[in-house]
Each structure stands twice: as C-alpha cells, then as structure tokens.
Scaffold this active site. Structure first.
Site, PDB file in Angstrom:
ATOM      1  N   SER A 108      47.740  43.407  41.435  1.00 58.73           N
ATOM      2  CA  SER A 108      47.519  44.693  40.771  1.00 58.73           C
ATOM      3  C   SER A 108      48.342  44.756  39.496  1.00 58.73           C
ATOM      4  CB  SER A 108      47.942  45.823  41.713  1.00 58.73           C
ATOM      5  OG  SER A 108      48.047  47.033  40.997  1.00 58.73           O
ATOM      6  N   TYR A 131      43.281  48.743  35.187  1.00 58.57           N
ATOM      7  CA  TYR A 131      42.597  50.004  34.905  1.00 58.57           C
ATOM      8  C   TYR A 131      42.334  50.087  33.408  1.00 58.57           C
ATOM      9  CZ  TYR A 131      44.429  51.369  39.496  1.00 58.57           C
ATOM     10  OH  TYR A 131      44.733  51.435  40.825  1.00 58.57           O
ATOM     11  N   THR A 157      39.071  48.429  37.921  1.00 61.90           N
ATOM     12  CA  THR A 157      38.835  49.537  38.865  1.00 61.90           C
ATOM     13  C   THR A 157      38.252  50.718  38.089  1.00 61.90           C
ATOM     14  OG1 THR A 157      40.590  48.814  40.329  1.00 61.90           O
ATOM     15  CG2 THR A 157      39.963  51.115  40.494  1.00 61.90           C
ATOM     16  N   LYS A 253      35.331  47.216  40.424  1.00 60.46           N
ATOM     17  CA  LYS A 253      35.689  47.701  41.761  1.00 60.46           C
ATOM     18  C   LYS A 253      35.531  49.221  41.776  1.00 60.46           C
ATOM     19  CE  LYS A 253      39.590  47.796  44.998  1.00 60.46           C
ATOM     20  NZ  LYS A 253      40.190  49.130  44.805  1.00 60.46           N
ATOM     21  N   HIS A 277      38.035  53.309  47.249  1.00 61.47           N
ATOM     22  CA  HIS A 277      39.493  53.295  47.058  1.00 61.47           C
ATOM     23  C   HIS A 277      40.202  53.720  48.347  1.00 61.47           C
ATOM     24  CE1 HIS A 277      42.081  53.025  43.320  1.00 61.47           C
ATOM     25  NE2 HIS A 277      42.995  53.279  44.236  1.00 61.47           N
TER      26      HIS A 277
HETATM   27  C1  HOC Z   1      52.710  54.889  39.446  1.00 56.12           C
HETATM   28  C2  HOC Z   1      51.277  54.645  39.571  1.00 56.12           C
HETATM   29  O1  HOC Z   1      45.634  52.365  43.568  1.00 56.12           O
HETATM   30  C3  HOC Z   1      46.671  54.122  44.808  1.00 56.12           C
HETATM   31  C4  HOC Z   1      46.843  53.010  43.788  1.00 56.12           C
HETATM   32  C5  HOC Z   1      47.367  53.462  42.471  1.00 56.12           C
HETATM   33  C6  HOC Z   1      48.825  53.455  42.266  1.00 56.12           C
HETATM   34  C7  HOC Z   1      49.299  54.067  40.981  1.00 56.12           C
HETATM   35  C8  HOC Z   1      50.783  53.994  40.815  1.00 56.12           C
HETATM   36  O2  HOC Z   1      47.652  54.739  45.185  1.00 56.12           O
HETATM   37  O3  HOC Z   1      45.555  54.374  45.249  1.00 56.12           O
END
Ligand code: HOC
Length: 380
Positions: A108, A131, A157, A253, A277
């Site tokens: 990620s 992203y 994503t 995704k 998600h």
């Molecule tokens: C500080 C940001 O895909 C989720 C993750 C995204 C995380 C973002 C973190 O929590 O679904």
C-alpha cells in the site's frame, strides 16, 4: 498458542486480546451499520458446492496466472495500510510470508515500510496500490518510483473518493497521530504487551507512512485523509492517461458495476478487483461475490477479474474461482494473524488457507483451478 488457531475467528480473538481497542476496531470496523461487512462473508453461503468424485486427485495444482504473474496459490495478500501499527514487523512480516507461499503481496502507498524494502523482502510478484491524490505531481511520482522499484502490477483504488463513515473510529478517536479520548487512552493502558512492543521497537514514534503527505500538522482521521487528500474530480480520462503512462499491468480496485468493468477494458486496464473495500466505504454496497458472475460474463474474456471481501475459508475461494475469478484477495484474513503474532501468524494463516484450498479441491474432484466450473455451484 498459535498452533491453537485453526481459523479466522481464532486469529481475530487473539488479535483482540493483544491490540488496544482503537486499533482492533480500526481493523475490524466498517462503515455505518456494517451491513456490507457482514454480507461480504454471508454471500458465500448463498450457494452450495456440488462435488465430482473419482477424478484422480492424488496431486492437485493450485497455481494460477493473474495479471501476468504466476502464483502458487489462487489467493494474494491485498494491500492494506498502516501495518506496523498492528505489529512492529508490519509489512515486512506480510511480504516475507507472501513470498514464502509464492503469492503476491500488495504494497500500500499508505504502508509503513518503504515500497523498495517490501519489494526486496517478498521476492515474489508485487502489486503497488495507490490512490489518486489531488496533488497530480505526487501521483506521477508514485508511478515513477514504482517503475524504478520494478513493481509488476499497478493497482489504483477507485472506491475511496471520500471517507466512509466509520463510527467505531469516531468513538475511539482513531486518527494519525492518535487523538484519543479518555476511553481510548484507557484501552491502550489495558494492553501493556502491545505498548511494550511498540515502545521497544518503535521508540514511541508513530510509524511513518511511505507516501509523504502533508497533514497540515493536525491529526488525520481516515475519513479526513480521503476527503482532504484524494481528488473527487478524478474521472475515466484521468485514469486512461495513467494506464497509458504506466504501459504495463494496471488494475482498478473497487469496481462493482458491469458498466465500469467495460470502461476499464476500454481504457486498456489489464485487471479489475471487484471490491467494496471490506465494507469500509459505502455501506449497503453489494458484495463482490454477488457481482462476480455478471461481471465475468461481461468482460472476463478480455480482462483478469479478481475479487475480495469477506473471504475466511478455502471453500469461499473455490466458490469465487468457480464463478470465474482469476484470484482472490485476502485482507482481515491476514491482518488479524499479523496483529496476533507477526510473521509466524501470517504464515500459519496462509498455510491453513493453502491446506483448506487443497483439501477442498480434492473433495470437489478438481486437479487444477481450471477444473472448477460454474456447474460445481448451486445457488439456493
Ligand atoms: C492516514 C490514512 O484503506 C482503510 C485504508 C485507508 C487508510 C488511510 C490511512 O482504512 O480502509
């Protein structure tokens, strides 16, 4: 104690015992009423397996080829953020375990180990998930960096253009850096084993995100990250330009509709992951498993279709493969073992999954993944 863990629920329980409440709830939680989160797993119960027998299954071949990568197993570790918060080895543990089992590791861009290090550890095929940020320069930078690092598959994503309503996080004050309320602080104090590890290995510092983002000095909730950093104006033309610039395996995704799957084909994507998600964004969204057949029928001959969400058993994987998925992504399935026991936990979870898939293929009379067909499923 690890050997006592036989399934997802055992690992979840063990993670719950070890993690401070806000962190456990960040992993375990989902959006709104968490309806989609529950349905993701329930969806697999809507159909039954109809086995063949006497098919000579002394040897079964579980390998698949997806997005140009040969995997020893039809499952891969989906990209997830912030892993060193769950266990101090974080992405290092998951990359090593995925490499050992011959499958893909999704790094990620919001991970807590650098892309380059994760790539070096896993040794296997690598997906880099990112992203679409408002800062277009950052998007280009991430692609250039992935190219230099030798990443095989780019994964964008597309379901997180604004933050999902994660009520558990709001209650506990889960944010980066932590902005805990009194109840949250008490929950951290109640888990000294996690805290001790954290102090020893991280020296009181929060693990840094691999992608540098200016959080404006304040605490950043997941919802605020998505809303402030990501570009809600992103459209198909933007993505088409990225696909062309990358020039290799590129997958989206978070695709859920047939219409969008067709568009992904039209702009030259080589794969799509049907995903909601983990139920963390749009509650009420259909499960990827329920959408699978329709989308495979529409585009499965032109693009690799993968899915994730709610997968807890080898038989879940077999059902998705029988409907035409090329491979299946795991999320919480490996995150709880990571949180519970680090690399040995992830390895045990992947091993259990490998054994379950192999056993179920034998019991289904299938020597190879290609032998699994729709006729092996009956919907109730
Ligand atoms: C500080 C940001 O895909 C989720 C993750 C995204 C995380 C973002 C973190 O929590 O679904």
């Amino acid at each position: 104690r690890l050997t006592q863990c036989q399934n997802f629920h055992d690992f979840r329980r063990m993670a719950r015992q070890r993690l401070p409440g806000p962190i456990f709830n960040y992993i375990d939680g989902a959006a709104d009423d968490e309806t989609t989160y529950r349905r993701n797993t329930d969806a697999f119960e809507a159909c039954d397996l109809v086995p063949d027998v006497l098919r000579g299954v002394a040897q079964v071949d579980m390998s698949v080829t997806v997005m140009g990568q040969k995997l020893a197993l039809p499952v891969y570790c989906s990209p997830t953020a912030l892993q060193r918060l769950f266990h101090h080895d974080g992405e290092r543990a998951v990359a090593a375990a995925a490499g050992k089992f011959g499958t893909m590791f999704g790094v990620s861009s919001l991970g807590t180990v650098s892309l380059e290090e994760a790539r070096q550890i896993s040794g296997g095929p690598q997906v880099y998930q990112f992203y679409f940020h408002k800062d277009r320069g950052l998007n280009r930078e991430m692609m250039a960096r992935a190219k230099t690092a030798g990443v095989q598959v780019m994964m964008l994503t597309v379901d997180s253009i604004t933050g999902g309503n994660r009520e558990r996080d709001k209650r506990t004050g889960f944010a980066i850096p932590f902005r805990l309320n009194l109840a949250g602080i008490a929950q951290f104090a109640a888990k000294p084993a996690w805290a001790l590890n954290y102090v020893t290995h991280e020296r009181f510092r929060l693990p840094q995100l691999d992608t540098h983002v200016d959080m404006g000095g304040g605490a950043m909730s997941i919802s605020r990250y998505f809303t402030d950093m990501l570009d809600p104006a992103m459209n198909w033309d933007d993505v088409a330009a990225m696909v062309a610039e990358w020039g290799g395996q590129f997958c989206l995704k978070g695709i859920m509709s047939v219409e969008d799957a067709r568009r992904a084909v039209d702009i030259g994507c080589t794969g799509i992951v049907l995903s909601n998600h983990g139920g963390r964004q749009l509650d009420g969204s259909r499960s990827a498993f329920d959408q699978l057949a329709e989308i495979v029928d529409a585009v499965g001959d032109r693009i690799d279709v993968m899915m994730d969400g709610g997968v807890q058993r080898g038989t879940h994987v077999l059902k998705a493969l029988a409907l035409g998925a090329k491979a299946v992504g795991l999320g919480r399935y490996y995150l709880f073992p990571l949180a519970a026991a680090g690399r040995p936990g992830v390895e045990r979870a992947l091993d259990l999954m490998r054994i379950e898939i192999e056993r179920a293929m034998k019991l289904m009379g299938c020597q190879t993944v290609a032998d699994l067909q729709r006729r092996h499923l009956r919907f109730r």
